[in-house]
Each structure stands twice: as structure tokens, then as C-alpha cells.
Motif scaffolding. Structure first.
Motif, PDB file in Angstrom:
ATOM      1  N   ASP A  58       0.821  -1.213   0.000  1.00 47.35           N
ATOM      2  CA  ASP A  58       0.000   0.000   0.000  1.00 47.35           C
ATOM      3  C   ASP A  58       0.855   1.263   0.000  1.00 47.35           C
ATOM      4  O   ASP A  58       0.328   2.369   0.066  1.00 47.35           O
ATOM      5  CB  ASP A  58      -0.921   0.020   1.225  1.00 47.35           C
ATOM      6  CG  ASP A  58      -1.904  -1.140   1.229  1.00 47.35           C
ATOM      7  OD1 ASP A  58      -2.260  -1.626   0.130  1.00 47.35           O
ATOM      8  OD2 ASP A  58      -2.309  -1.576   2.321  1.00 47.35           O
ATOM      9  N   GLY A  59       2.168   1.130  -0.030  1.00 45.34           N
ATOM     10  CA  GLY A  59       3.083   2.260  -0.010  1.00 45.34           C
ATOM     11  C   GLY A  59       3.727   2.419   1.353  1.00 45.34           C
ATOM     12  O   GLY A  59       3.438   1.675   2.293  1.00 45.34           O
ATOM     13  N   LEU A  60       4.606   3.400   1.456  1.00 44.48           N
ATOM     14  CA  LEU A  60       5.258   3.676   2.732  1.00 44.48           C
ATOM     15  C   LEU A  60       4.241   4.262   3.705  1.00 44.48           C
ATOM     16  O   LEU A  60       3.330   4.983   3.288  1.00 44.48           O
ATOM     17  CB  LEU A  60       6.397   4.676   2.551  1.00 44.48           C
ATOM     18  CG  LEU A  60       7.585   4.266   1.696  1.00 44.48           C
ATOM     19  CD1 LEU A  60       8.660   5.345   1.745  1.00 44.48           C
ATOM     20  CD2 LEU A  60       8.155   2.943   2.129  1.00 44.48           C
ATOM     21  N   PRO A  61       4.420   4.000   4.990  1.00 40.62           N
ATOM     22  CA  PRO A  61       3.536   4.652   5.961  1.00 40.62           C
ATOM     23  C   PRO A  61       3.813   6.148   5.956  1.00 40.62           C
ATOM     24  O   PRO A  61       4.950   6.572   5.696  1.00 40.62           O
ATOM     25  CB  PRO A  61       3.933   4.009   7.288  1.00 40.62           C
ATOM     26  CG  PRO A  61       5.330   3.531   7.081  1.00 40.62           C
ATOM     27  CD  PRO A  61       5.429   3.177   5.625  1.00 40.62           C
ATOM     28  N   TYR A  98      10.704   2.550  -4.560  1.00 41.28           N
ATOM     29  CA  TYR A  98      12.019   3.172  -4.652  1.00 41.28           C
ATOM     30  C   TYR A  98      11.946   4.702  -4.635  1.00 41.28           C
ATOM     31  O   TYR A  98      12.691   5.359  -3.923  1.00 41.28           O
ATOM     32  CB  TYR A  98      12.775   2.685  -5.885  1.00 41.28           C
ATOM     33  CG  TYR A  98      13.227   1.237  -5.839  1.00 41.28           C
ATOM     34  CD1 TYR A  98      13.204   0.481  -4.671  1.00 41.28           C
ATOM     35  CD2 TYR A  98      13.690   0.609  -6.989  1.00 41.28           C
ATOM     36  CE1 TYR A  98      13.629  -0.834  -4.638  1.00 41.28           C
ATOM     37  CE2 TYR A  98      14.125  -0.714  -6.964  1.00 41.28           C
ATOM     38  CZ  TYR A  98      14.083  -1.431  -5.798  1.00 41.28           C
ATOM     39  OH  TYR A  98      14.512  -2.733  -5.764  1.00 41.28           O
ATOM     40  N   ARG A  99      11.064   5.287  -5.418  1.00 46.45           N
ATOM     41  CA  ARG A  99      10.947   6.755  -5.454  1.00 46.45           C
ATOM     42  C   ARG A  99      10.488   7.288  -4.101  1.00 46.45           C
ATOM     43  O   ARG A  99      10.992   8.294  -3.607  1.00 46.45           O
ATOM     44  CB  ARG A  99       9.974   7.173  -6.562  1.00 46.45           C
ATOM     45  CG  ARG A  99       9.847   8.666  -6.717  1.00 46.45           C
ATOM     46  CD  ARG A  99      11.031   9.257  -7.455  1.00 46.45           C
ATOM     47  NE  ARG A  99      11.849  10.067  -6.547  1.00 46.45           N
ATOM     48  CZ  ARG A  99      13.114  10.357  -6.718  1.00 46.45           C
ATOM     49  NH1 ARG A  99      13.767   9.912  -7.751  1.00 46.45           N
ATOM     50  NH2 ARG A  99      13.773  11.091  -5.866  1.00 46.45           N
ATOM     51  N   ALA A 100       9.519   6.614  -3.491  1.00 51.01           N
ATOM     52  CA  ALA A 100       9.010   7.050  -2.185  1.00 51.01           C
ATOM     53  C   ALA A 100      10.089   6.967  -1.112  1.00 51.01           C
ATOM     54  O   ALA A 100      10.136   7.804  -0.206  1.00 51.01           O
ATOM     55  CB  ALA A 100       7.792   6.210  -1.785  1.00 51.01           C
ATOM     56  N   ILE A 101      10.953   5.977  -1.201  1.00 55.65           N
ATOM     57  CA  ILE A 101      12.058   5.852  -0.247  1.00 55.65           C
ATOM     58  C   ILE A 101      12.970   7.080  -0.353  1.00 55.65           C
ATOM     59  O   ILE A 101      13.324   7.693   0.655  1.00 55.65           O
ATOM     60  CB  ILE A 101      12.847   4.542  -0.480  1.00 55.65           C
ATOM     61  CG1 ILE A 101      12.012   3.345  -0.005  1.00 55.65           C
ATOM     62  CG2 ILE A 101      14.200   4.582   0.219  1.00 55.65           C
ATOM     63  CD1 ILE A 101      12.584   1.993  -0.396  1.00 55.65           C
ATOM     64  N   VAL A 102      13.342   7.437  -1.570  1.00 64.04           N
ATOM     65  CA  VAL A 102      14.199   8.607  -1.767  1.00 64.04           C
ATOM     66  C   VAL A 102      13.498   9.864  -1.263  1.00 64.04           C
ATOM     67  O   VAL A 102      14.099  10.705  -0.578  1.00 64.04           O
ATOM     68  CB  VAL A 102      14.596   8.748  -3.257  1.00 64.04           C
ATOM     69  CG1 VAL A 102      15.301  10.074  -3.516  1.00 64.04           C
ATOM     70  CG2 VAL A 102      15.483   7.587  -3.676  1.00 64.04           C
ATOM     71  N   ASP A 103      12.222   9.990  -1.570  1.00 66.53           N
ATOM     72  CA  ASP A 103      11.463  11.170  -1.146  1.00 66.53           C
ATOM     73  C   ASP A 103      11.349  11.282   0.372  1.00 66.53           C
ATOM     74  O   ASP A 103      11.166  12.378   0.901  1.00 66.53           O
ATOM     75  CB  ASP A 103      10.061  11.159  -1.759  1.00 66.53           C
ATOM     76  CG  ASP A 103      10.082  11.384  -3.258  1.00 66.53           C
ATOM     77  OD1 ASP A 103      11.119  11.836  -3.793  1.00 66.53           O
ATOM     78  OD2 ASP A 103       9.045  11.091  -3.904  1.00 66.53           O
ATOM     79  N   ARG A 104      11.474  10.176   1.096  1.00 64.30           N
ATOM     80  CA  ARG A 104      11.357  10.175   2.554  1.00 64.30           C
ATOM     81  C   ARG A 104      12.652  10.582   3.245  1.00 64.30           C
ATOM     82  O   ARG A 104      12.677  10.909   4.418  1.00 64.30           O
ATOM     83  CB  ARG A 104      10.937   8.781   3.023  1.00 64.30           C
ATOM     84  CG  ARG A 104      10.730   8.646   4.525  1.00 64.30           C
ATOM     85  CD  ARG A 104       9.654   9.572   5.089  1.00 64.30           C
ATOM     86  NE  ARG A 104       8.356   9.257   4.602  1.00 64.30           N
ATOM     87  CZ  ARG A 104       7.548   8.330   5.102  1.00 64.30           C
ATOM     88  NH1 ARG A 104       7.912   7.639   6.137  1.00 64.30           N
ATOM     89  NH2 ARG A 104       6.377   8.126   4.559  1.00 64.30           N
ATOM     90  N   PHE A 121      18.640   4.077  -7.607  1.00 64.14           N
ATOM     91  CA  PHE A 121      19.078   5.083  -6.641  1.00 64.14           C
ATOM     92  C   PHE A 121      20.283   5.881  -7.165  1.00 64.14           C
ATOM     93  O   PHE A 121      21.109   6.350  -6.388  1.00 64.14           O
ATOM     94  CB  PHE A 121      19.380   4.416  -5.304  1.00 64.14           C
ATOM     95  CG  PHE A 121      18.167   3.755  -4.712  1.00 64.14           C
ATOM     96  CD1 PHE A 121      17.169   4.510  -4.126  1.00 64.14           C
ATOM     97  CD2 PHE A 121      17.994   2.378  -4.785  1.00 64.14           C
ATOM     98  CE1 PHE A 121      16.028   3.912  -3.603  1.00 64.14           C
ATOM     99  CE2 PHE A 121      16.862   1.768  -4.267  1.00 64.14           C
ATOM    100  CZ  PHE A 121      15.868   2.541  -3.673  1.00 64.14           C
ATOM    101  N   ALA A 122      20.320   6.067  -8.472  1.00 67.73           N
ATOM    102  CA  ALA A 122      21.438   6.767  -9.110  1.00 67.73           C
ATOM    103  C   ALA A 122      21.555   8.220  -8.666  1.00 67.73           C
ATOM    104  O   ALA A 122      22.641   8.801  -8.736  1.00 67.73           O
ATOM    105  CB  ALA A 122      21.292   6.699 -10.634  1.00 67.73           C
ATOM    106  N   ASP A 123      20.469   8.809  -8.179  1.00 63.93           N
ATOM    107  CA  ASP A 123      20.513  10.201  -7.719  1.00 63.93           C
ATOM    108  C   ASP A 123      21.193  10.348  -6.356  1.00 63.93           C
ATOM    109  O   ASP A 123      21.498  11.455  -5.939  1.00 63.93           O
ATOM    110  CB  ASP A 123      19.102  10.789  -7.630  1.00 63.93           C
ATOM    111  CG  ASP A 123      18.476  10.967  -9.003  1.00 63.93           C
ATOM    112  OD1 ASP A 123      19.215  10.958 -10.007  1.00 63.93           O
ATOM    113  OD2 ASP A 123      17.250  11.103  -9.071  1.00 63.93           O
ATOM    114  N   LEU A 124      21.396   9.241  -5.664  1.00 64.07           N
ATOM    115  CA  LEU A 124      22.057   9.275  -4.363  1.00 64.07           C
ATOM    116  C   LEU A 124      23.563   9.116  -4.557  1.00 64.07           C
ATOM    117  O   LEU A 124      24.024   8.625  -5.584  1.00 64.07           O
ATOM    118  CB  LEU A 124      21.534   8.155  -3.462  1.00 64.07           C
ATOM    119  CG  LEU A 124      20.031   8.137  -3.188  1.00 64.07           C
ATOM    120  CD1 LEU A 124      19.687   6.992  -2.257  1.00 64.07           C
ATOM    121  CD2 LEU A 124      19.543   9.451  -2.629  1.00 64.07           C
TER     122      LEU A 124
END
Length: 184
Positions: A96-99, A118-124, A158-161
Motif C-alpha cells: 500500500d506504499g510507505l507509511p 524506490y521513489r518514495a524511499i528517496v522522497d522520505r 538510486f542513481a541520484d544518491l
């Protein structure tokens, strides 16, 4: 996640007591990269071993897992180690996505893979935040239902990291990286 999957994980954790606090072995030589203060999010935290280790290190941790049995074991571990004031565990389906929650200094995702997150992880992550992610991979191992990560998947996603260390082989892919920006 299908109810059958949730039941399977509950059964697994019911037959396996939780272990001692510890940072995942794949990242052990990089322990000095882990901050000693701030907020952490432990995805698919299981019995809370890494969450409690992070809390003992000084972080405030939110651990999420689909198994209610694993979450109960994680709570007991944090109470037994006197860090329950720095640990918050919840049952949640990551399908359901990240909490919801604020940006964090550390995201740990050990042995759970969902490229949709993956995108939500970076955004967090906060600027300078640390990502420690490991997944089962088909690279260097026989294919299997959970060995779905493809060659170079984590590096590309995660190339932006800013990568600190990365590895792939023997059925596992992993990445330790920092969000670009000031280290907090």
C-alpha cells in the motif's frame, strides 16, 4: 499483499523467535556511516533486530512489517533492551506504499524488494540521509520467486544518491548511499 502471504509470514515468525539487536551483516563494515541521532525508518523490520540496534545507537526508529507476530516480537525486544521509548512498531502492508511520516535520517530496507517504493524511499530521506537497502537477486544464484532483482537494479534506481558502497552477487544485491546535501 495477499492474506495468504501475511499468514505465511506470521507462521514463519511464530516458529522463529527474534534474535538479538544487530545491524545487517551485509552493511557491517560500514557501521561508522550510521548516524547516532535522528530518525530512522526500518521497512519490513521483521522482529526488530535492526530497529532496536538503531535505537540503542541513539536514533528514534519506526519499524513496519506485515506480520503482527513479528511486530509483537519487535516490541518485546525493544522493551527488554530498554529502548521502547525510541521505537515505534506498526503492522503495515508495504504493498500500500510507505507509511506516512516526516523525512528521516536513515532508511533501512533489508531483504524486502518492491521497486514501486524506490521513489518514495528517496522522497522520505532528509538531505544527507543514509539508505541501506539489500534485496535478493538472481545475480550469482539460481532464479527463484524472491530472487527478482535484476543486475544493476539498485544502482540504477538510486542513481541520484551518492553511493558509499554497493555489491551484487551470490543471490544478493545491496547499496549503501547518502542523499545528496548537507549531512545531518
Amino acid at each position: 499483499m495477499a492474506e495468504a502471504d501475511r499468514t505465511r509470514w506470521d507462521r514463519k515468525y511464530a516458529s522463529k523467535p527474534g534474535g538479538a539487536p544487530g545491524w545487517p551483516e551485509v552493511f557491517a563494515q560500514y557501521v561508522d556511516e550510521v548516524p547516532t541521532a535522528g530518525q530512522a525508518l526500518d521497512l519490513a523490520c521483521g522482529t526488530g533486530s535492526a530497529s532496536v540496534w538503531l535505537a540503542e545507537r541513539g536514533l528514534t526508529v519506526r519499524g513496519v512489517d506485515v506480520s503482527a507476530i513479528a511486530i509483537e516480537q519487535a516490541r518485546r525486544l525493544s522493551e527488554g533492551r530498554a529502548v521502547s521509548d525510541r521505537c515505534r512498531f506498526s503492522v503495515g502492508d508495504l504493498d500500500d506504499g510507505l507509511p506516512p511520516g516526516p523525512p528521516v535520517d536513515v532508511v533501512l530496507c533489508h531483504r524486502f524488494r518492491d521497486p514501486r517504493l524506490y521513489r518514495a524511499i528517496v522522497d522520505r530521506m532528509k538531505p544527507g540521509g543514509l539508505l541501506a537497502i539489500s534485496v535478493l537477486s538472481a545475480v550469482g544464484a539460481a532464479p527463484g520467486i524472491f530472487r527478482a532483482a535484476t543486475a544493476g537494479e539498485l544502482d540504477l534506481a538510486f542513481a541520484d544518491l551518492q553511493a558509499i558502497a554497493t555489491g551484487e552477487g551470490d543471490g544478493q544485491a545491496w547499496l549503501l548511499a547518502r542523499m545528496k546535501g548537507d549531512r545531518r
